[in-house]
Design a protein around this motif. Structure first.
Motif, PDB file in Angstrom:
ATOM      1  N   SER A 218     -32.779 -13.648  -2.236  1.00  6.87           N
ATOM      2  CA  SER A 218     -33.026 -12.871  -3.466  1.00  6.87           C
ATOM      3  C   SER A 218     -33.165 -11.394  -3.133  1.00  6.87           C
ATOM      4  O   SER A 218     -33.881 -11.040  -2.188  1.00  6.87           O
ATOM      5  N   PHE A 219     -32.527 -10.557  -3.913  1.00  5.64           N
ATOM      6  CA  PHE A 219     -32.669  -9.112  -3.670  1.00  5.64           C
ATOM      7  C   PHE A 219     -34.051  -8.660  -4.104  1.00  5.64           C
ATOM      8  O   PHE A 219     -34.765  -8.004  -3.357  1.00  5.64           O
ATOM      9  N   THR A 220     -34.446  -9.031  -5.308  1.00  4.88           N
ATOM     10  CA  THR A 220     -35.754  -8.645  -5.834  1.00  4.88           C
ATOM     11  C   THR A 220     -36.701  -9.835  -5.743  1.00  4.88           C
ATOM     12  O   THR A 220     -36.377 -10.913  -6.236  1.00  4.88           O
ATOM     13  N   ILE A 221     -37.852  -9.632  -5.100  1.00  3.21           N
ATOM     14  CA  ILE A 221     -38.817 -10.728  -4.979  1.00  3.21           C
ATOM     15  C   ILE A 221     -40.151 -10.320  -5.605  1.00  3.21           C
ATOM     16  O   ILE A 221     -40.951  -9.629  -4.982  1.00  3.21           O
TER      17      ILE A 221
ATOM     18  N   ALA B 187     -32.556  -0.018   0.209  1.00  2.58           N
ATOM     19  CA  ALA B 187     -32.165  -1.436   0.146  1.00  2.58           C
ATOM     20  C   ALA B 187     -30.900  -1.630  -0.692  1.00  2.58           C
ATOM     21  O   ALA B 187     -30.003  -2.394  -0.300  1.00  2.58           O
ATOM     22  N   GLU B 188     -30.823  -0.958  -1.838  1.00  2.00           N
ATOM     23  CA  GLU B 188     -29.641  -1.141  -2.705  1.00  2.00           C
ATOM     24  C   GLU B 188     -28.371  -0.679  -1.998  1.00  2.00           C
ATOM     25  O   GLU B 188     -27.334  -1.351  -2.055  1.00  2.00           O
ATOM     26  N   ALA B 189     -28.472   0.473  -1.337  1.00  2.00           N
ATOM     27  CA  ALA B 189     -27.291   1.001  -0.649  1.00  2.00           C
ATOM     28  C   ALA B 189     -26.940   0.139   0.567  1.00  2.00           C
ATOM     29  O   ALA B 189     -25.778  -0.204   0.798  1.00  2.00           O
ATOM     30  N   LEU B 190     -27.988  -0.227   1.324  1.00  2.00           N
ATOM     31  CA  LEU B 190     -27.760  -1.010   2.537  1.00  2.00           C
ATOM     32  C   LEU B 190     -27.116  -2.362   2.212  1.00  2.00           C
ATOM     33  O   LEU B 190     -26.230  -2.832   2.938  1.00  2.00           O
ATOM     34  N   GLN B 191     -27.550  -2.986   1.100  1.00  2.00           N
ATOM     35  CA  GLN B 191     -26.990  -4.296   0.755  1.00  2.00           C
ATOM     36  C   GLN B 191     -25.465  -4.213   0.627  1.00  2.00           C
ATOM     37  O   GLN B 191     -24.755  -5.109   1.062  1.00  2.00           O
ATOM     38  N   GLN B 192     -24.987  -3.108   0.052  1.00  2.00           N
ATOM     39  CA  GLN B 192     -23.537  -2.958  -0.098  1.00  2.00           C
ATOM     40  C   GLN B 192     -22.854  -2.801   1.266  1.00  2.00           C
ATOM     41  O   GLN B 192     -21.743  -3.266   1.465  1.00  2.00           O
ATOM     42  N   GLU B 193     -23.580  -2.155   2.190  1.00  2.00           N
ATOM     43  CA  GLU B 193     -22.968  -1.900   3.497  1.00  2.00           C
ATOM     44  C   GLU B 193     -22.935  -3.132   4.393  1.00  2.00           C
ATOM     45  O   GLU B 193     -22.085  -3.228   5.270  1.00  2.00           O
ATOM     46  N   VAL B 194     -23.874  -4.066   4.205  1.00  2.00           N
ATOM     47  CA  VAL B 194     -23.975  -5.176   5.161  1.00  2.00           C
ATOM     48  C   VAL B 194     -23.614  -6.551   4.585  1.00  2.00           C
ATOM     49  O   VAL B 194     -23.596  -7.528   5.325  1.00  2.00           O
TER      50      VAL B 194
ATOM     51  N   ALA C 237     -34.906  -3.945 -13.686  1.00  2.00           N
ATOM     52  CA  ALA C 237     -33.752  -4.567 -13.017  1.00  2.00           C
ATOM     53  C   ALA C 237     -32.661  -3.541 -12.681  1.00  2.00           C
ATOM     54  O   ALA C 237     -32.033  -3.620 -11.622  1.00  2.00           O
ATOM     55  N   GLY C 238     -32.469  -2.577 -13.565  1.00  2.00           N
ATOM     56  CA  GLY C 238     -31.541  -1.491 -13.272  1.00  2.00           C
ATOM     57  C   GLY C 238     -30.190  -1.978 -12.809  1.00  2.00           C
ATOM     58  O   GLY C 238     -29.571  -2.836 -13.451  1.00  2.00           O
ATOM     59  N   LEU C 239     -29.712  -1.450 -11.676  1.00  2.00           N
ATOM     60  CA  LEU C 239     -28.396  -1.840 -11.164  1.00  2.00           C
ATOM     61  C   LEU C 239     -28.519  -2.650  -9.870  1.00  2.00           C
ATOM     62  O   LEU C 239     -27.619  -2.670  -9.038  1.00  2.00           O
ATOM     63  N   SER C 240     -29.671  -3.322  -9.711  1.00  2.00           N
ATOM     64  CA  SER C 240     -29.869  -4.128  -8.500  1.00  2.00           C
ATOM     65  C   SER C 240     -29.064  -5.421  -8.570  1.00  2.00           C
ATOM     66  O   SER C 240     -28.791  -5.926  -9.657  1.00  2.00           O
TER      67      SER C 240
ATOM     68  N   VAL D 133     -30.061  -8.542   1.867  1.00  2.00           N
ATOM     69  CA  VAL D 133     -31.220  -7.646   1.793  1.00  2.00           C
ATOM     70  C   VAL D 133     -32.179  -8.098   0.691  1.00  2.00           C
ATOM     71  O   VAL D 133     -31.741  -8.505  -0.387  1.00  2.00           O
ATOM     72  N   SER D 134     -33.466  -8.055   0.989  1.00  2.00           N
ATOM     73  CA  SER D 134     -34.496  -8.416   0.008  1.00  2.00           C
ATOM     74  C   SER D 134     -35.544  -7.319  -0.086  1.00  2.00           C
ATOM     75  O   SER D 134     -35.836  -6.635   0.906  1.00  2.00           O
TER      76      SER D 134
END
Ligand SMILES: NC(=O)C1=CN([C@@H]2O[C@H](COP(=O)(O)OP(=O)(O)OC[C@H]3O[C@@H](n4cnc5c(N)ncnc54)[C@H](OP(=O)(O)O)[C@@H]3O)[C@@H](O)[C@H]2O)C=CC1
Ligand SMILES: CCCCCCCCCCCCCCCC(=O)[C@@H](N)CO
Length: 354
Positions: free
Chosen positions: A263-266, A198-205, A280-283, A212-213
């Motif tokens: 929201s990315f994180t739900i 999800a983290e990588a895909l969010q950057q791509e799309v 939370a990290g780098l999300s 992305v959530s």
């Protein structure tokens, strides 16, 4: 006097400056993704959380498609949704492990605005006891199945964005996808995998206006959970219980609200909010208020997390003493077990080999 005034002023001023700074730097910006009259495609939509989501989305005026393996369960779900909302959902029988079957379903369903990758299998067991076959099954359905689904849907989703506005890809993780839990080596691995995806895909799309959530429910009352409970290590249940249990419809509501706000994180309950802050990290984070909470609470929550290690006792001295020792005829496996069920408080030192 002047000194203490300065102290009180900075007590108010510093948080405000931090808040303003976070307002300036948090990206992406907040959005709302409308759902009415738009197409939501839900995998695992014939049961549990997926079915509750399908119900909700239908009653909010979305066009709903659901996909899962068993055609009987799909028909049943379709009838139940028609009964309660008067709306017909489209059903697709396919196994997410079969890319061609998934691709056919996606092509037939038409352009997707909201993809909810929710299918999942879970069998809790110690890795030493669990067959590799079962590990592979869990990873295949939960992780590879999600790749299949997204690969099949993404080109169409991208193409239709210009005409149809923002789109969403949501993945159903679990709190066991934020923290590894006893008995969930395979399951946690599959759900942690979704986070990297999800983290990588969010950057791509993000450039295609697709958001992305990741949803992180605690134990949720579903047919899947009932099945899982039939053979679940006691410890897994005890640890999971520290985050309580929710109803499928409550999780569906949190999930849908989070998805609509991009929201990315739900998180789904209060323990889930703590977990989300602690991990939370780098999300991505759209809300500068949540970013503020994350920044301010990080240190304290790290301390709380370290205390949890004691509670889950993975590394404390209790562990060294109790771990799988034969004590008075019982297998003493865990501090939590001895605490909760009051066994082994008075262990036999001879049996421990002392
Ligand atoms: N219930 C819980 O305690 C929690 C659940 N979750 C996650 O939420 C999601 C939904 O769980 P829940 O509602 O409990 O599960 P259920 O077992 O109740 O439903 C699972 C759904 O997925 C479908 N499915 C399973 N395997 C496949 C497959 N190979 N291909 C296509 N569809 C499949 C099932 O239909 P069929 O069998 O016919 O294919 C069913 O519709 C899962 O990802 C789970 O990991 C997260 C946290 C807690
Ligand atoms: C620092 C703050 C800590 C806050 C409390 C942490 C509590 C963690 C509990 C994790 C529970 C995991 C349940 C997984 C449910 C699931 O996915 C299965 N039912 C399979 O579906």
């Amino acid at each position: 006097m002047a000194d203490s005034n300065l102290f009180y002023i900075s007590l108010v001023l510093l948080p405000l400056i931090l808040l303003f700074l976070l307002f300036l730097i948090t990206r992406p910006r907040p959005i709302q993704i409308p759902i009415k009259k738009r197409h939501i495609f839900i995998t695992g939509g014939s049961s549990g959380i997926g079915l509750a989501l399908a119900h909700r989305a239908a009653s909010e005026g979305a066009r709903v498609s659901i996909l899962s393996r068993s055609i009987d369960k799909l028909e049943e779900a379709k009838n139940a949704i028609r009964h309660s909302t008067g709306i017909d959902v489209a059903i697709f029988a396919a196994d997410v492990r079969d890319f061609e079957a998934v691709q056919r379903a996606v092509d037939e369903a038409g352009p997707i605005d909201f993809l909810v990758v929710n299918q999942g299998v879970f069998v809790a067991q110690e890795l030493e006891e669990q067959k590799l076959e079962e590990v592979r099954f869990i990873i295949d359905v939960n992780l590879m199945g999600s790749f299949n689904m997204i690969k099949a849907a993404l080109p169409g989703m991208k193409r239709s964005r210009k005409d149809r506005g923002p789109g969403s890809i949501a993945l159903m993780s679990s709190q066991a996808g934020q923290v590894g839990i006893y008995g969930y080596t395979a399951y946690s691995a599959s759900k942690f995998g979704l986070r990297g995806l999800a983290e990588a895909l969010q950057q791509e799309v993000i450039g295609d206006n697709i958001h992305v959530s990741l949803v992180f429910p605690p134990d949720t009352e579903t047919p899947g959970l009932t099945e899982e409970n039939k053979r679940k290590p006691q410890l897994t249940s005890i640890i999971a219980a520290s985050s309580g249990a929710m109803k499928a419809d409550e999780v569906a509501k949190k999930a849908l609200d989070g998805i609509k706000s991009g929201s990315f994180t739900i998180p789904c309950n209060s323990e889930g909010i703590l977990l989300a802050i602690a991990t939370a990290g780098l999300s991505p984070q759209r809300s500068y208020l949540m970013a503020f909470v994350e920044v301010v609470a990080a240190g304290i929550l790290r301390i709380a997390a370290l205390c949890f290690q004691w509670n889950w006792k993975a590394f404390g001295p209790w562990y060294m003493l109790n771990w799988r020792r034969e004590v008075e005829g019982q297998v003493m496996s865990h501090f939590l077990l001895s605490k909760n069920y009051n066994v082994g408080r008075s262990w036999n030192l001879e049996a421990l080999g002392a």
